[in-house]
Design an enzyme around this catalytic site. Structure first.
Site, short mmCIF file in Angstrom:
data_model
loop_
_atom_site.label_atom_id
_atom_site.label_comp_id
_atom_site.label_asym_id
_atom_site.label_seq_id
_atom_site.Cartn_x
_atom_site.Cartn_y
_atom_site.Cartn_z
N LYS A 99 -13.91 2.45 -38.33
CA LYS A 99 -15.14 2.40 -39.08
C LYS A 99 -16.36 1.71 -38.22
CE LYS A 99 -13.84 4.51 -42.85
NZ LYS A 99 -14.41 5.81 -42.94
N LYS A 128 -7.29 6.88 -43.93
CA LYS A 128 -7.92 5.68 -44.66
C LYS A 128 -6.67 4.72 -44.91
CE LYS A 128 -7.80 7.59 -49.09
NZ LYS A 128 -8.40 7.49 -50.39
N SER A 133 -17.38 1.56 -44.49
CA SER A 133 -16.60 0.60 -45.52
C SER A 133 -16.85 -1.09 -45.14
CB SER A 133 -15.22 0.66 -45.21
OG SER A 133 -14.47 -0.31 -45.80
N TYR A 156 -7.79 1.20 -38.59
CA TYR A 156 -8.57 1.79 -39.38
C TYR A 156 -9.95 1.27 -39.48
CZ TYR A 156 -10.77 2.48 -43.82
OH TYR A 156 -11.58 2.60 -44.86
N1 UFG Z 1 -3.63 -5.61 -55.01
C1 UFG Z 1 -2.72 -5.97 -55.60
N2 UFG Z 1 -1.28 -5.07 -56.05
C2 UFG Z 1 -1.59 -3.74 -55.37
C3 UFG Z 1 -2.53 -3.27 -54.58
C4 UFG Z 1 -3.56 -4.04 -54.36
O1 UFG Z 1 -2.60 -7.17 -56.03
O2 UFG Z 1 -0.46 -3.13 -55.74
C5 UFG Z 1 -4.67 -6.36 -54.57
C6 UFG Z 1 -4.95 -6.52 -53.23
O3 UFG Z 1 -4.20 -7.67 -52.68
C7 UFG Z 1 -6.35 -7.00 -53.30
C8 UFG Z 1 -6.94 -6.06 -54.56
O4 UFG Z 1 -5.98 -5.69 -55.27
O5 UFG Z 1 -6.51 -8.06 -53.77
C9 UFG Z 1 -7.64 -4.78 -53.69
O6 UFG Z 1 -6.86 -3.90 -52.96
P1 UFG Z 1 -7.05 -2.67 -52.62
O7 UFG Z 1 -5.96 -2.03 -51.69
O8 UFG Z 1 -7.27 -1.61 -53.77
O9 UFG Z 1 -8.27 -2.66 -52.01
P2 UFG Z 1 -8.93 -3.62 -50.58
O10 UFG Z 1 -9.86 -4.31 -50.96
O11 UFG Z 1 -7.32 -3.76 -49.76
O12 UFG Z 1 -9.31 -2.43 -49.53
C10 UFG Z 1 -10.37 -1.36 -49.81
C11 UFG Z 1 -9.89 -0.25 -49.15
C12 UFG Z 1 -10.16 -0.23 -47.70
C13 UFG Z 1 -11.40 -0.69 -47.50
C14 UFG Z 1 -11.54 -2.21 -47.75
C15 UFG Z 1 -12.83 -2.86 -47.61
O13 UFG Z 1 -8.83 0.53 -49.61
O14 UFG Z 1 -10.01 1.00 -47.11
O15 UFG Z 1 -11.47 -2.17 -49.49
O16 UFG Z 1 -13.05 -3.90 -48.14
F1 UFG Z 1 -11.31 -1.05 -45.95
#
Ligand code: UFG
Length: 342
Positions: free
Chosen positions: A156, A87, A127, A152
């Site tokens: 999905k 993932k 997802s 990834y």
């Molecule tokens: N973010 C930060 N700093 C960090 C990590 C994340 O600012 O250290 C921000 C990202 O830019 C984003 C938000 O926090 O704006 C959420 O980020 P995540 O990585 O927690 O989650 P994502 O929305 O990028 O991704 C998640 C899952 C994926 C999935 C996706 C679907 O990790 O597996 O949601 O929308 F595909």
């Protein structure tokens, strides 16, 4: 009525363990399989401790068809929830074959054996990533999928299509894809939770590790997005609420309440929350200050995505209930449990 048994692949993982706990609490029997490539047997022990049930666990790789066949021969489940998959979005860009091979082979093995053994119900863990940078918000299940921006995400989309086609082709096969938004938090017992290996890629584990002093400073990726405070908007769904959505789906499937042979549901709260709101929410919920700084945007991030959850609310009779503050307290309680912080 005899107890229904559910096979949970990837059942030692973050969503798998919480789902197993909720299935057991509802009266289902559960069989967990996992190859432990990104999880620990301690997680299965956590499920056993919370539920008081000595849940069967088999260390099996779902890509290994012979080993998986033995599981089908041994246990008489009617339903499978398929979580087992890699993932990490970024890693998938650099190692696409690792993702296509693992995520698709394992799912095709599951579908093929469910068909061969005449077992009807397949719940696939999908997802919100399939919506990409959606043109309209919130996204409904009818919102068109966008071309995937990572291998990834592509796995999905492809797995959803495989399930749709299998349900259309094979009499007696029923499928549901649950499209999760951003799962966060941990079980209130703090006995199970997310176990990221190495540097966390997701926001909440990065926050809790920063609060625990393992990471020096949280980087917030961009504050120049077209959103109210300039940081990205997401739909953060509590892990226990998410687990309960699986139980509601399995009940719908096993009680013959599906309206179509293949169905899709968004699983979120329906509420957009910005990165800064989440960070401040964490500080407030736990009475601490986080070290953070604003840095540049992260490649591939969409500015905003959140769910229209009406279909899941109406059809599954399910809704997200846990307040965000409680979820963020549980996330911190889990990190403290892991690090033995008082
Ligand atoms: N973010 C930060 N700093 C960090 C990590 C994340 O600012 O250290 C921000 C990202 O830019 C984003 C938000 O926090 O704006 C959420 O980020 P995540 O990585 O927690 O989650 P994502 O929305 O990028 O991704 C998640 C899952 C994926 C999935 C996706 C679907 O990790 O597996 O949601 O929308 F595909």
């Amino acid at each position: 009525m005899a107890k229904q048994t559910v096979l949970v692949s990837g059942g030692a993982g973050y969503i798998g363990t919480h789902t197993a706990v909720e299935l057991l609490a509802t009266g289902y029997d559960v069989v967990i399989i996992d190859n432990l490539s990104n999880s620990e047997t301690a997680a299965v022990e956590g499920v056993r401790r919370i539920s008081g049930v000595n849940v069967p666990f088999e260390q099996v790789d779902t890509c290994d068809e012979q080993a998986l066949r033995k599981v089908f021969e041994r246990y008489g489940f009617d339903s499978v929830i398929h979580f087992a998959a890699f993932k990490a979005v970024g890693e998938s860009v650099h190692e696409p074959l690792k993702y296509y091979r693992n995520n698709l082979t394992s799912f095709m093995n599951i579908c093929a054996l469910m068909h061969e053994f005449g077992r009807p119900n397949i719940l696939f863990s999908s997802s919100a990533t399939v919506y990409g940078d959606a043109d309209t918000l919130p996204v409904t299940e009818q919102t068109p999928r966008k071309p995937a921006t990572s291998p990834y995400g592509n796995t999905k989309q492809m797995a959803e299509d495989i399930l749709r086609d299998c349900c259309a082709a094979y009499d007696g096969m029923y499928g549901v894809a649950l499209r999760y938004f951003n799962p966060i938090g941990a079980h209130p017992s703090a006995l199970i939770g997310e176990l990221p290996r190495g540097v966390p890629q997701n926001l909440v584990p990065y926050i809790t590790q920063t609060a625990a002093g393992i990471r020096e400073c949280l980087s917030i990726f961009g504050n120049d997005y077209p959103t109210p405070d300039g940081t990205c908007l997401r739909d953060y769904i509590d892990i226990v609420d998410l687990a309960k959505a699986h139980v509601a789906t399995i009940s719908r499937m096993t009680q013959g309440r599906m309206k179509q042979r293949y169905e899709i549901f968004n699983i979120g709260t329906g509420r957009p929350v910005s990165v800064l709101e989440l960070v401040h929410g964490f500080e407030k919920a736990n009475g601490l200050k986080l070290n953070y700084r604003i840095v540049g945007r992260r490649a591939g991030d969409v500015p905003a995505v959140w769910a229209d959850t009406r279909l899941a609310n109406e059809e599954l009779g399910w809704r997200a209930e846990r307040p965000l503050e409680e979820t963020l307290r549980a996330a911190w309680a889990w990190e403290k449990h892991l690090r033995k912080i008082q």
